[in-house]
Design a protein around this motif. Structure first.
Motif, PDB file in Angstrom:
ATOM      1  N   SER A   1      -1.167  -3.175   4.917  1.00 33.97           N
ATOM      2  CA  SER A   1      -0.237  -2.090   5.240  1.00 33.97           C
ATOM      3  C   SER A   1       0.698  -2.448   6.393  1.00 33.97           C
ATOM      4  CB  SER A   1      -1.024  -0.818   5.595  1.00 33.97           C
ATOM      5  OG  SER A   1      -1.927  -1.070   6.669  1.00 33.97           O
TER       6      SER A   1
ATOM      7  N   ASP B   1      -3.894   2.794  10.801  1.00 40.18           N
ATOM      8  CA  ASP B   1      -2.944   1.693  10.667  1.00 40.18           C
ATOM      9  C   ASP B   1      -2.040   1.580  11.881  1.00 40.18           C
ATOM     10  OD1 ASP B   1      -3.216   1.012   7.550  1.00 40.18           O
ATOM     11  OD2 ASP B   1      -3.222   3.187   7.792  1.00 40.18           O
TER      12      ASP B   1
ATOM     13  N   LEU C   1      -0.944   5.499   4.733  1.00 39.53           N
ATOM     14  CA  LEU C   1      -0.918   5.125   6.134  1.00 39.53           C
ATOM     15  C   LEU C   1      -1.654   6.192   6.930  1.00 39.53           C
ATOM     16  CD1 LEU C   1       0.626   2.680   7.464  1.00 39.53           C
ATOM     17  CD2 LEU C   1       2.332   4.346   8.209  1.00 39.53           C
TER      18      LEU C   1
ATOM     19  N   LEU D   1       4.551  -1.496   6.019  1.00 40.41           N
ATOM     20  CA  LEU D   1       4.725  -0.043   6.066  1.00 40.41           C
ATOM     21  C   LEU D   1       4.485   0.476   7.483  1.00 40.41           C
ATOM     22  CD1 LEU D   1       5.251   2.593   4.563  1.00 40.41           C
ATOM     23  CD2 LEU D   1       2.821   2.654   3.942  1.00 40.41           C
TER      24      LEU D   1
ATOM     25  N   THR E   1       0.844  -1.182   0.000  1.00 41.63           N
ATOM     26  CA  THR E   1       0.000   0.000   0.000  1.00 41.63           C
ATOM     27  C   THR E   1       0.883   1.237   0.000  1.00 41.63           C
ATOM     28  OG1 THR E   1      -1.754   1.189   1.191  1.00 41.63           O
ATOM     29  CG2 THR E   1      -0.109   0.050   2.520  1.00 41.63           C
ATOM     30  N   ASP E   2       0.350   2.362  -0.407  1.00 43.23           N
ATOM     31  CA  ASP E   2       1.143   3.589  -0.403  1.00 43.23           C
ATOM     32  C   ASP E   2       0.544   4.638   0.522  1.00 43.23           C
ATOM     33  OD1 ASP E   2      -1.121   4.267  -1.800  1.00 43.23           O
ATOM     34  OD2 ASP E   2      -0.081   5.046  -3.562  1.00 43.23           O
TER      35      ASP E   2
ATOM     36  N   THR F   1      -4.410  -3.172   9.503  1.00 45.50           N
ATOM     37  CA  THR F   1      -3.316  -3.409   8.550  1.00 45.50           C
ATOM     38  C   THR F   1      -3.478  -4.728   7.802  1.00 45.50           C
ATOM     39  OG1 THR F   1      -1.905  -4.409  10.265  1.00 45.50           O
ATOM     40  CG2 THR F   1      -1.700  -2.029   9.884  1.00 45.50           C
TER      41      THR F   1
ATOM     42  N   ILE G   1       4.945   7.412  -0.857  1.00 46.57           N
ATOM     43  CA  ILE G   1       3.824   7.106   0.037  1.00 46.57           C
ATOM     44  C   ILE G   1       3.255   8.405   0.593  1.00 46.57           C
ATOM     45  CG2 ILE G   1       4.685   4.822   0.714  1.00 46.57           C
ATOM     46  CD1 ILE G   1       5.729   6.150   3.304  1.00 46.57           C
TER      47      ILE G   1
ATOM     48  N   GLN H   1      -5.905  -3.888   5.048  1.00 44.18           N
ATOM     49  CA  GLN H   1      -5.409  -2.915   4.077  1.00 44.18           C
ATOM     50  C   GLN H   1      -4.015  -3.251   3.537  1.00 44.18           C
ATOM     51  OE1 GLN H   1      -8.006   0.894   5.610  1.00 44.18           O
ATOM     52  NE2 GLN H   1      -5.811   0.990   5.896  1.00 44.18           N
TER      53      GLN H   1
END
Length: 332
Positions: free
Chosen positions: A261, A83, A29, A264, A26-27, A256, A60, A259
């Motif tokens: 994430s 997140d 947060l 990250l 993902t990019d 997370t 990001i 998603q």
């Protein structure tokens, strides 16, 4: 380098930086944080974005949400898709852990009990300190009015409450009735009880309420030295004995995982332990664990609440739960 005296606080080694081999899935947060951390994370986020770009080549974006941490925890349980959390109170992350949003062993996932930085409670007083406020016992005088957030909604305020309690408990050698009487007098002197730390700052600095603002040492220094209130010549009072205020962090795994994430999110929190981030935290007048970072903060004997009052669960149940000691004292 300033070396705090902290009761049974182990300054363990920092988390080793893990090479970032591939970009995250993902990019984006979202960091849910405490009320007075806006400026801090407004600087930290670009620092981490640049670090991530250098390590992975990925661009990001990071968004922020700020409020009292108890309100933030409730918002996450009600659907806020954060997140990560960067809070100022262990109990608010424990609430998320009990509801399955955060891992039960979240304090073992990062160094220093998942607390990359820490602080204490200090006082901000008006020019020339006209009430001569120097220590906790000055705050219960009849001629003194104080401002700090509501401990029901603010982790910041719970530390102010606990700082007063721990001071009184030590002063009166564990006499619970005298300690309760001390804290009840302090609460009786509160002129404004906003929901979060930023509201308390506004009440004191903008609206001229109270003789002293109780908040984190970092916030006290930032207010006194910042351009916005420089003309008011506020003074900083750091009591010689105060409460250890750790700033816990955690990945909100329930979010997370959905998603994608997680990598990250972990990297974002891990980087708070890196020297560039520790230097930034020190510039915002937080106390940090990286011994290479210089600090001019005063020596204070910091008392860990859990060394005196039991676990955070016990502290929460005894003092801050419905019908607990805080409610009893406010009702008097």
């Amino acid at each position: 380098m300033f070396k705090p005296v902290v009761s049974r606080l182990a300054l363990v080694g920092l988390v080793a930086a893990v090479p970032l081999q591939v970009a995250a899935q993902t990019d984006k947060l979202l960091n849910a944080s405490y009320d007075i951390a806006r400026e801090l994370f407004a600087e930290y986020n670009p620092l981490f974005v640049q670090h991530w770009k250098q390590e992975t080549g990925q661009d990001i974006s990071i968004e922020q949400s700020h409020a009292g941490t108890s309100r933030q925890a409730q918002a996450i349980m009600q659907g806020l898709k954060a997140d990560v959390v960067t809070f100022n109170q262990v109990t608010d992350i424990d609430v998320l852990a009990k509801r399955g949003f955060v891992a039960k062993d979240w304090q073992q996932q990062f160094a220093n009990n998942a607390s990359p930085y820490y602080s204490t409670t200090a006082f901000l007083v008006r020019k020339d300190n006209p009430k001569n406020i120097q220590n906790w016992d000055d705050l219960i005088r009849d001629d003194v009015k104080i401002v700090f957030p509501n401990p029901k909604t603010s982790g910041n305020a719970r530390y102010s409450y606990l700082g007063a309690w721990l001071f009184a408990n030590e002063t009166f050698k564990g006499d619970q009735e005298k300690t309760k009487d001390f804290v009840q007098k302090l609460l009786g002197n509160v002129e404004n009880f906003p929901t979060g730390g930023r509201g308390a700052t506004v009440a004191f600095a903008n609206n001229d309420q109270g003789d002293a603002l109780l908040t984190f040492e970092s916030e006290v220094i930032n207010i006194a030295n910042g351009d916005e209130f420089k003309a008011q010549d506020f003074q900083i009072i750091v009591p010689p004995v105060s409460v250890l205020a750790e700033f816990p962090i955690a990945v909100v795994e329930k979010v997370t995982e959905r998603q994608k994430s997680g990598d990250l999110a972990k990297a974002y929190l891990n980087y708070l332990y890196a020297t560039p981030a520790q230097e930034l935290l020190s510039r915002y007048n937080y106390r940090v664990h990286d011994s290479s970072v210089k600090s001019d903060l005063p020596t204070v004997r910091l008392i860990n609440p859990t060394d005196v009052l039991g676990t955070w669960d016990q502290i929460q149940d005894t003092h801050f739960a419905a019908g607990g000691v805080l409610d009893q004292l406010l009702a008097k």
